[in-house]
Design a protein around this motif. Structure first.
Motif, PDB file in Angstrom:
ATOM      1  N   PHE A  89       0.840  -1.198   0.000  1.00  0.00           N
ATOM      2  CA  PHE A  89       0.000   0.000   0.000  1.00  0.00           C
ATOM      3  C   PHE A  89       0.880   1.256   0.000  1.00  0.00           C
ATOM      4  CE2 PHE A  89      -2.962   3.229   1.289  1.00  0.00           C
ATOM      5  CZ  PHE A  89      -4.168   2.825   0.752  1.00  0.00           C
ATOM      6  N   GLY A  90       1.756   1.331   0.996  1.00  0.00           N
ATOM      7  CA  GLY A  90       2.624   2.504   1.133  1.00  0.00           C
ATOM      8  C   GLY A  90       3.518   2.694  -0.083  1.00  0.00           C
ATOM      9  N   GLY A  91       4.071   1.610  -0.585  1.00  0.00           N
ATOM     10  CA  GLY A  91       4.975   1.700  -1.734  1.00  0.00           C
ATOM     11  C   GLY A  91       4.258   2.238  -2.960  1.00  0.00           C
ATOM     12  N   GLU A  92       3.044   1.753  -3.154  1.00  0.00           N
ATOM     13  CA  GLU A  92       2.257   2.198  -4.307  1.00  0.00           C
ATOM     14  C   GLU A  92       1.893   3.681  -4.163  1.00  0.00           C
ATOM     15  OE1 GLU A  92       0.919   1.945  -7.878  1.00  0.00           O
ATOM     16  OE2 GLU A  92       1.728   0.108  -6.972  1.00  0.00           O
ATOM     17  N   VAL A  93       1.585   4.088  -2.935  1.00  0.00           N
ATOM     18  CA  VAL A  93       1.256   5.500  -2.681  1.00  0.00           C
ATOM     19  C   VAL A  93       2.460   6.392  -2.997  1.00  0.00           C
ATOM     20  CG1 VAL A  93       0.784   7.180  -0.837  1.00  0.00           C
ATOM     21  CG2 VAL A  93      -0.597   5.095  -1.017  1.00  0.00           C
ATOM     22  N   ILE A  94       3.644   5.967  -2.570  1.00  0.00           N
ATOM     23  CA  ILE A  94       4.862   6.762  -2.828  1.00  0.00           C
ATOM     24  C   ILE A  94       5.074   6.898  -4.340  1.00  0.00           C
ATOM     25  CG2 ILE A  94       7.387   6.843  -2.572  1.00  0.00           C
ATOM     26  CD1 ILE A  94       7.023   5.301   0.088  1.00  0.00           C
ATOM     27  N   ALA A  95       4.958   5.778  -5.044  1.00  0.00           N
ATOM     28  CA  ALA A  95       5.183   5.796  -6.493  1.00  0.00           C
ATOM     29  C   ALA A  95       4.181   6.723  -7.187  1.00  0.00           C
ATOM     30  CB  ALA A  95       5.081   4.383  -7.062  1.00  0.00           C
ATOM     31  N   LYS A  96       2.917   6.615  -6.800  1.00  0.00           N
ATOM     32  CA  LYS A  96       1.882   7.426  -7.465  1.00  0.00           C
ATOM     33  C   LYS A  96       2.040   8.915  -7.161  1.00  0.00           C
ATOM     34  CE  LYS A  96      -2.043   4.393  -8.388  1.00  0.00           C
ATOM     35  NZ  LYS A  96      -1.634   3.059  -7.943  1.00  0.00           N
ATOM     36  N   ALA A  97       2.417   9.234  -5.918  1.00  0.00           N
ATOM     37  CA  ALA A  97       2.594  10.652  -5.560  1.00  0.00           C
ATOM     38  C   ALA A  97       3.717  11.261  -6.407  1.00  0.00           C
ATOM     39  CB  ALA A  97       2.899  10.786  -4.073  1.00  0.00           C
ATOM     40  N   THR A 128      -4.851   4.470  -4.995  1.00  0.00           N
ATOM     41  CA  THR A 128      -4.309   3.247  -4.392  1.00  0.00           C
ATOM     42  C   THR A 128      -5.373   2.564  -3.545  1.00  0.00           C
ATOM     43  OG1 THR A 128      -2.134   4.290  -4.331  1.00  0.00           O
ATOM     44  CG2 THR A 128      -2.413   2.309  -3.004  1.00  0.00           C
ATOM     45  N   TYR A 129      -6.124   3.359  -2.801  1.00  0.00           N
ATOM     46  CA  TYR A 129      -7.195   2.799  -1.967  1.00  0.00           C
ATOM     47  C   TYR A 129      -8.214   2.067  -2.842  1.00  0.00           C
ATOM     48  CZ  TYR A 129     -10.534   2.423   1.869  1.00  0.00           C
ATOM     49  OH  TYR A 129     -11.375   1.934   2.841  1.00  0.00           O
ATOM     50  N   GLU A 130      -8.632   2.722  -3.907  1.00  0.00           N
ATOM     51  CA  GLU A 130      -9.631   2.121  -4.792  1.00  0.00           C
ATOM     52  C   GLU A 130      -9.123   0.790  -5.364  1.00  0.00           C
ATOM     53  OE1 GLU A 130     -10.315   4.181  -8.468  1.00  0.00           O
ATOM     54  OE2 GLU A 130     -12.259   3.262  -8.793  1.00  0.00           O
ATOM     55  N   ASN A 224       5.103  15.802  -2.165  1.00  0.00           N
ATOM     56  CA  ASN A 224       3.812  15.139  -2.346  1.00  0.00           C
ATOM     57  C   ASN A 224       3.814  13.776  -1.660  1.00  0.00           C
ATOM     58  OD1 ASN A 224       1.691  16.451  -4.346  1.00  0.00           O
ATOM     59  ND2 ASN A 224       3.727  17.084  -5.007  1.00  0.00           N
ATOM     60  N   VAL A 225       4.986  13.146  -1.616  1.00  0.00           N
ATOM     61  CA  VAL A 225       5.095  11.834  -0.960  1.00  0.00           C
ATOM     62  C   VAL A 225       4.853  11.980   0.536  1.00  0.00           C
ATOM     63  CG1 VAL A 225       6.639   9.922  -0.412  1.00  0.00           C
ATOM     64  CG2 VAL A 225       6.663  10.931  -2.711  1.00  0.00           C
ATOM     65  N   VAL A 226       5.507  12.951   1.142  1.00  0.00           N
ATOM     66  CA  VAL A 226       5.351  13.100   2.598  1.00  0.00           C
ATOM     67  C   VAL A 226       3.900  13.487   2.918  1.00  0.00           C
ATOM     68  CG1 VAL A 226       5.930  15.530   3.060  1.00  0.00           C
ATOM     69  CG2 VAL A 226       6.617  13.779   4.653  1.00  0.00           C
ATOM     70  N   GLY A 227       3.280  14.255   2.051  1.00  0.00           N
ATOM     71  CA  GLY A 227       1.877  14.614   2.256  1.00  0.00           C
ATOM     72  C   GLY A 227       0.983  13.382   2.235  1.00  0.00           C
ATOM     73  N   ALA A 228       1.246  12.493   1.291  1.00  0.00           N
ATOM     74  CA  ALA A 228       0.416  11.294   1.143  1.00  0.00           C
ATOM     75  C   ALA A 228       0.623  10.315   2.297  1.00  0.00           C
ATOM     76  CB  ALA A 228       0.721  10.627  -0.198  1.00  0.00           C
ATOM     77  N   ILE A 229       1.874  10.069   2.638  1.00  0.00           N
ATOM     78  CA  ILE A 229       2.165   9.100   3.716  1.00  0.00           C
ATOM     79  C   ILE A 229       1.685   9.643   5.060  1.00  0.00           C
ATOM     80  CG2 ILE A 229       4.053   7.962   4.972  1.00  0.00           C
ATOM     81  CD1 ILE A 229       3.437   6.702   2.242  1.00  0.00           C
ATOM     82  N   ASN A 230       1.868  10.926   5.268  1.00  0.00           N
ATOM     83  CA  ASN A 230       1.385  11.583   6.485  1.00  0.00           C
ATOM     84  C   ASN A 230      -0.135  11.443   6.605  1.00  0.00           C
ATOM     85  OD1 ASN A 230       1.403  13.406   8.733  1.00  0.00           O
ATOM     86  ND2 ASN A 230       0.967  15.118   7.362  1.00  0.00           N
ATOM     87  N   ALA A 231      -0.820  11.539   5.476  1.00  0.00           N
ATOM     88  CA  ALA A 231      -2.282  11.404   5.491  1.00  0.00           C
ATOM     89  C   ALA A 231      -2.689  10.001   5.938  1.00  0.00           C
ATOM     90  CB  ALA A 231      -2.849  11.699   4.099  1.00  0.00           C
ATOM     91  N   ILE A 232      -1.979   8.994   5.466  1.00  0.00           N
ATOM     92  CA  ILE A 232      -2.306   7.611   5.846  1.00  0.00           C
ATOM     93  C   ILE A 232      -2.076   7.411   7.347  1.00  0.00           C
ATOM     94  CG2 ILE A 232      -1.695   5.177   5.534  1.00  0.00           C
ATOM     95  CD1 ILE A 232      -0.770   5.934   2.686  1.00  0.00           C
ATOM     96  N   ALA A 233      -0.918   7.899   7.836  1.00  0.00           N
ATOM     97  CA  ALA A 233      -0.593   7.733   9.256  1.00  0.00           C
ATOM     98  C   ALA A 233      -1.644   8.422  10.126  1.00  0.00           C
ATOM     99  CB  ALA A 233       0.801   8.298   9.541  1.00  0.00           C
TER     100      ALA A 233
END
Lengths: 290, 234
Positions: A89-97, A128-130, A224-233
């Protein structure tokens, strides 16, 4: 927009028994004299445009300055090779961001959400969620309304532009919007949504906007990566029952105060921070010579 | 602030102000010219001059002048398309007085001979303002059908114009008046709630004391999607 606080959206949601996202959508309907179908469809088109933009990523493209390009693909490959700690999940989020940020820098079509510089955060977590949870598209659109409602309140109480309030206003806001959307998708109520966004924004308070050569490239794409991962956390914390000790609307007010106190060299002028480092200046001089 | 001011627009990157806003300024200028652009001298000011190139502001302005919208994927190739269509353009820097940092002066010539000078600025988030037309203040957002009438500064012209609009059922949302000097050249800028038919514009143009009429229509007209289908397929 008639809402000046998240508190108001939550109150109205409780009074009417309607979901957070519905209250936000109804406000758009009122303002534009639009039907619910029209409003929902308009949001759906934005979500579908995010999907298209993600699919249109070209790993071989470089930005005009050649500072940006190809990084999303690197992360994707490393993920496929099982080298990443962040999991599928996290890896895919990083790549997409990264990919969406790179799309933007390379003059491809993106959805500003809320800004072009922060366009990678929401699609990274939502697409990624979808994909990974097999979620229905209509619920993804509902989550987009949740995110928008949070964004509107931030824009009314504070700001969304880096030039106005630093990167906390761009990536910070995008991240808060994404966290609220995720909290909703994971079954959170209005209070949980608001706290997910508050926890997110708190984590990025004070983030400066210091783009090298004034371009939306370094460090914007990677932020954008830190924004996305921070949102998940933060969404995970909120779903687990963790709450912000400072109420969400007050956190937004704090963001405004911090942004207003920020020197202009750190608000998208391309002068301070990373832009002002010896290498940042060297890059700027090279780009301006082109 | 509406929900869709925060979420969206769909646009070609990298910057809502320096790219999407620049496309809109170009497109609005083209609509104001009311014909295809034959040549454009483009003078960049402030931040448009300093960081415009890295943000594709130059390509974005040309794209707009060609009739593209901010989400058009051909924006990065606008120079090449302009060359193919025989549209001439030059870029240079300038210092405009009292202008917004993201400003540009466009000097346009149309294929049918119309000429127009526009100063536009990108206000952030993709919103724009047209600040001047042919050297006179204008200050409109290009989000309403907008009528710009240049006239001799004499009594009666404002009433003639507003009466004519009223007769055609057009409601005026906002109205601004400027002049260069007493008895000189005056301008009225009227943002309207309805589109103004071309015969009304022609009637205005023929009135005594009216020097120039410029109209911004928000309708999507075929003659503005000029680039044609061949290019769209590329």
């Amino acid at each position: 927009m008639s809402f000046r606080s998240l508190e108001e959206i939550i109150r109205k949601s409780k009074e009417t028994g309607k979901a957070f996202w519905e209250i936000v959508m109804e406000d758009d309907m009122n303002e534009r004299a639009a039907s619910s179908q029209d409003s929902f469809h308009k949001m759906k088109l934005l979500y579908l445009s995010m999907r298209d933009a993600n699919a249109a990523y070209d790993k071989n493209l470089k930005s005009a300055s050649e500072l940006v390009g190809g990084d999303g693909e690197k992360v994707h490959q490393a993920l496929k090779a099982g080298k990443l700690l962040s999991g599928t999940f996290g890896g895919e989020v990083i790549a997409k961001a990264l990919k969406m940020g790179e799309n933007n820098a390379c003059m491809k079509r993106i959805v500003a959400a809320p800004t072009a510089g922060s366009c990678g955060v929401l699609p990274a977590v939502l697409l990624t969620y979808e994909e990974q949870m097999g979620e229905e598209i209509d619920r993804m659109v509902e989550a987009m309304f949740v995110a928008s409602g949070i964004g509107v309140v931030i824009s009314v109480r504070a700001f969304l532009a880096g030039a106005a309030g630093g990167c906390q206003a761009e990536i910070g806001s995008a991240s808060a919007m994404a966290a609220g959307a995720l909290a909703y998708l994971q079954g959170g109520d209005g209070e949980c949504i608001a706290h997910a966004s508050a926890l997110t924004l708190k984590n990025l308070l004070g983030l400066v906007c210091d783009p090298v050569a004034g371009l939306v490239e370094v460090p914007c794409v990677k932020r954008n990566v830190v924004g996305a991962i921070n949102a998940i956390a933060s969404a995970d914390m909120a779903i687990a029952g963790v709450r912000s000790q400072i109420p969400p609307d007050e956190v937004i007010d704090a963001m405004r105060e911090v942004g207003e106190a920020m020197p202009s060299a750190l608000r998208e002028t391309g002068e301070g921070g990373l832009a002002g480092t010896p290498t940042g200046i060297k890059i700027r001089d090279r780009v301006l010579m082109q | 602030m509406n929900v869709f001011d925060v979420m969206g627009p769909v646009m070609v990157g990298p910057s809502s102000s320096h790219t999407a806003g620049a496309v809109k300024i170009g497109l609005t200028a083209r609509k104001l010219l009311q014909e295809e652009v034959l040549s454009a001298d483009i003078l960049l000011h402030g931040s448009f001059l300093a960081t415009g190139r890295g943000h594709g502001t130059d390509k974005a302005l040309i794209a707009g002048l060609l009739g593209m919208k901010p989400d058009d994927e051909r924006i990065p190739n606008s120079f090449q398309i302009a060359d193919e269509l025989g549209m001439k353009y030059t870029f240079s820097g300038t210092e405009l007085r009292h202008a917004h940092p993201n400003s540009v002066l466009l000097k346009l010539k149309g294929r049918a001979g119309r000429e127009l000078e526009v100063i536009g600025s990108s206000q952030g988030g993709g919103a724009i303002k047209i600040n001047k037309i042919d050297g006179l203040d204008a200050n409109f957002c290009a989000c309403y059908p907008t009528l710009i009438v240049h006239n001799a500064d004499q009594p009666g012209h404002i009433s003639e114009v507003t009466t004519l609009l009223a007769k055609h059922g057009i409601n005026i949302a906002t109205m601004q008046l400027y002049r260069d000097k007493r008895g000189g050249r005056a301008v009225m800028v009227l943002e309207c709630d309805q589109e103004i038919a071309s015969q009304v514009i022609h009637t205005l143009e023929k009135m005594e004391g009216i020097l120039k009429v410029t109209y911004l229509s928000l309708e999507e007209k075929d003659e503005f999607s000029i680039i044609g289908r061949d290019h769209k397929k590329k």
